[in-house]
Design a protein around this motif. Structure first.
Motif, mmCIF file in Angstrom:
data_model
loop_
_atom_site.group_PDB
_atom_site.id
_atom_site.type_symbol
_atom_site.label_atom_id
_atom_site.label_comp_id
_atom_site.label_asym_id
_atom_site.label_seq_id
_atom_site.Cartn_x
_atom_site.Cartn_y
_atom_site.Cartn_z
ATOM 1 N N ASP A 100 0.833 -1.209 0.000
ATOM 2 C CA ASP A 100 0.000 0.000 0.000
ATOM 3 C C ASP A 100 0.866 1.256 0.000
ATOM 4 O OD1 ASP A 100 -2.393 1.412 -0.076
ATOM 5 O OD2 ASP A 100 -2.578 1.503 2.109
ATOM 6 N N GLY A 101 1.972 1.196 -0.747
ATOM 7 C CA GLY A 101 2.809 2.371 -0.910
ATOM 8 C C GLY A 101 3.912 2.547 0.110
ATOM 9 N N TRP A 102 3.990 1.663 1.102
ATOM 10 C CA TRP A 102 5.045 1.789 2.107
ATOM 11 C C TRP A 102 6.408 1.362 1.550
ATOM 12 C CZ3 TRP A 102 4.751 4.558 6.350
ATOM 13 C CH2 TRP A 102 3.499 4.812 6.899
ATOM 14 N N PHE A 103 6.412 0.571 0.512
ATOM 15 C CA PHE A 103 7.640 0.332 -0.247
ATOM 16 C C PHE A 103 7.511 1.108 -1.546
ATOM 17 C CE2 PHE A 103 10.138 -1.546 -3.559
ATOM 18 C CZ PHE A 103 11.355 -1.778 -2.944
ATOM 19 N N SER A 104 8.577 1.816 -1.914
ATOM 20 C CA SER A 104 8.508 2.619 -3.133
ATOM 21 C C SER A 104 9.807 2.496 -3.930
ATOM 22 C CB SER A 104 8.277 4.097 -2.789
ATOM 23 O OG SER A 104 8.343 4.897 -3.958
ATOM 24 N N PRO A 105 9.710 2.380 -5.266
ATOM 25 C CA PRO A 105 10.900 2.358 -6.117
ATOM 26 C C PRO A 105 11.330 3.764 -6.552
ATOM 27 C CG PRO A 105 8.993 1.856 -7.446
ATOM 28 C CD PRO A 105 8.484 2.065 -6.033
ATOM 29 N N TRP A 163 9.649 -6.419 2.251
ATOM 30 C CA TRP A 163 8.693 -6.420 3.366
ATOM 31 C C TRP A 163 9.330 -5.894 4.647
ATOM 32 C CZ3 TRP A 163 6.038 -6.301 -0.360
ATOM 33 C CH2 TRP A 163 5.544 -7.342 -1.139
ATOM 34 N N ALA A 164 10.618 -6.205 4.873
ATOM 35 C CA ALA A 164 11.293 -5.691 6.067
ATOM 36 C C ALA A 164 11.384 -4.169 6.021
ATOM 37 C CB ALA A 164 12.682 -6.315 6.191
ATOM 38 N N THR A 165 11.704 -3.633 4.860
ATOM 39 C CA THR A 165 11.805 -2.179 4.700
ATOM 40 C C THR A 165 10.452 -1.506 4.899
ATOM 41 O OG1 THR A 165 13.660 -2.417 3.169
ATOM 42 C CG2 THR A 165 12.450 -0.334 3.106
ATOM 43 N N ALA A 166 9.421 -2.054 4.269
ATOM 44 C CA ALA A 166 8.088 -1.460 4.377
ATOM 45 C C ALA A 166 7.575 -1.507 5.810
ATOM 46 C CB ALA A 166 7.121 -2.186 3.446
ATOM 47 N N ALA A 167 7.752 -2.653 6.483
ATOM 48 C CA ALA A 167 7.262 -2.796 7.851
ATOM 49 C C ALA A 167 7.992 -1.856 8.796
ATOM 50 C CB ALA A 167 7.421 -4.246 8.315
ATOM 51 N N PHE A 168 9.297 -1.650 8.565
ATOM 52 C CA PHE A 168 10.034 -0.709 9.410
ATOM 53 C C PHE A 168 9.438 0.690 9.292
ATOM 54 C CE2 PHE A 168 13.221 2.319 10.589
ATOM 55 C CZ PHE A 168 13.867 1.735 11.661
ATOM 56 N N ALA A 169 9.151 1.111 8.071
ATOM 57 C CA ALA A 169 8.579 2.442 7.860
ATOM 58 C C ALA A 169 7.207 2.577 8.512
ATOM 59 C CB ALA A 169 8.488 2.744 6.368
ATOM 60 N N MET A 170 6.456 1.484 8.580
ATOM 61 C CA MET A 170 5.120 1.517 9.175
ATOM 62 C C MET A 170 5.153 1.707 10.695
ATOM 63 S SD MET A 170 3.182 -1.637 7.272
ATOM 64 C CE MET A 170 3.133 -1.790 5.492
ATOM 65 N N GLY A 171 6.179 1.163 11.356
ATOM 66 C CA GLY A 171 6.198 1.139 12.809
ATOM 67 C C GLY A 171 5.739 -0.201 13.337
ATOM 68 N N SER A 172 5.978 -0.456 14.628
ATOM 69 C CA SER A 172 5.798 -1.812 15.170
ATOM 70 C C SER A 172 4.357 -2.302 15.122
ATOM 71 C CB SER A 172 6.322 -1.877 16.605
ATOM 72 O OG SER A 172 5.579 -1.037 17.465
ATOM 73 N N ARG A 173 3.410 -1.467 15.487
ATOM 74 C CA ARG A 173 2.029 -1.943 15.560
ATOM 75 C C ARG A 173 1.452 -2.231 14.180
ATOM 76 N NH1 ARG A 173 -1.030 -1.983 19.842
ATOM 77 N NH2 ARG A 173 0.387 -0.540 20.897
ATOM 78 N N GLU A 174 1.501 -1.244 13.291
ATOM 79 C CA GLU A 174 0.956 -1.434 11.950
ATOM 80 C C GLU A 174 1.798 -2.436 11.158
ATOM 81 O OE1 GLU A 174 -0.281 1.165 7.967
ATOM 82 O OE2 GLU A 174 0.289 2.180 9.821
#
Length: 245
Positions: free
Chosen positions: A76-81, A201-212
């Motif tokens: 949903d845009g949390w990873f971007s090229p 996925w690791a990069t995107a999840a880091f940007a989201m924060g722990s809960r999200e």
């Protein structure tokens, strides 16, 4: 790609595996030449400047850009090229290149393959009969310590990818602001069959924060993860325990 790569290859016919290893190493160098945003003459840099079209680039460029678009969609845009409005697929290139190198060795007959690119690892097969690969996950709060050990037992392919600030500082960008991601996390480690996706996925999840980030990782198939916060809190997905050992 600005990092160190290492290979641990077991089994197979020596000459065939040696030739594949040389090809794999050459492929990593070629990936750096094609995709580096630090090289003024790389195909990706020239593509970003409008000097080339995707059709004029090596076929791997179109392949990586399609994968990056899929990662952007799934996250949903949390990873971007893109970075600061410019094409920058480096967030997916390393995982893709490492996985490609590992598969090349397995196709040549190697029965156990471990390719490590800057701490992100693609595992195929096993190092020996009844012996799984084991990968240590660094503890970002305790230099030299381990937060966990991941085992490949029961899996013919597995990857371990970590995104965080412990070694490279605040280098992960929040694509929604264009600035360094400000979260409660120090590190996210993703365990999944494909390093191409695990790295994303690791990069995107880091940007989201722990809960999200944790909730999103739980929703993905064949993905387990370990998240460590700046408050020394450890969170993990429901099936991660089965991958530890």
């Amino acid at each position: 790609m600005g990092t160190v790569f290492s290979f641990d290859v077991r089994g197979g016919e020596p000459d065939a595996v040696r030739a594949a290893l040389e090809e794999a190493v050459a492929g990593l160098h070629r990936a750096d030449e094609v995709f580096s945003t630090y090289r003024e003459d790389s195909q990706v840099t020239r593509l970003a400047r409008g000097e080339l079209t995707v059709a004029e680039c090596d076929p791997e460029v179109a392949e990586v850009l399609e994968l990056a678009e899929e990662a952007e969609r799934v996250s949903d845009g949390w990873f971007s090229p893109r970075y600061e409005g410019r094409l920058d697929p480096t967030g997916i290139v390393k995982g893709w290149a490492v996985e490609r190198a590992a598969r090349l060795l397995a196709a040549a007959g190697a029965t156990g393959v471990n390719v490590n690119g800057g701490g992100d690892v693609q595992l195929l097969g096993a190092p020996g009969e009844d012996r799984p690969w084991r990968v240590g996950v660094a503890d970002p709060l305790r230099p030299g310590g381990l937060a966990a050990v991941v085992s490949s037992a029961g899996a013919q392919q597995l990857s371990v990818a970590t995104s965080g600030t412990a070694e490279r500082g605040a280098h992960i960008v929040d694509p929604r602001t264009g600035r360094s991601a400000v979260t409660d996390l120090l590190a996210v480690t993703v365990v999944t069959p494909s390093l191409t996706w695990g790295d994303c996925w690791a990069t995107a999840a880091f940007a989201m924060g722990s809960r999200e980030g944790l909730a999103w990782l739980e929703s993905l198939p064949d993905v387990e993860a370990l998240l460590i916060t700046a408050g020394d809190e450890v969170r993990w997905t429901g099936g991660l325990a089965e991958r530890l050992g």
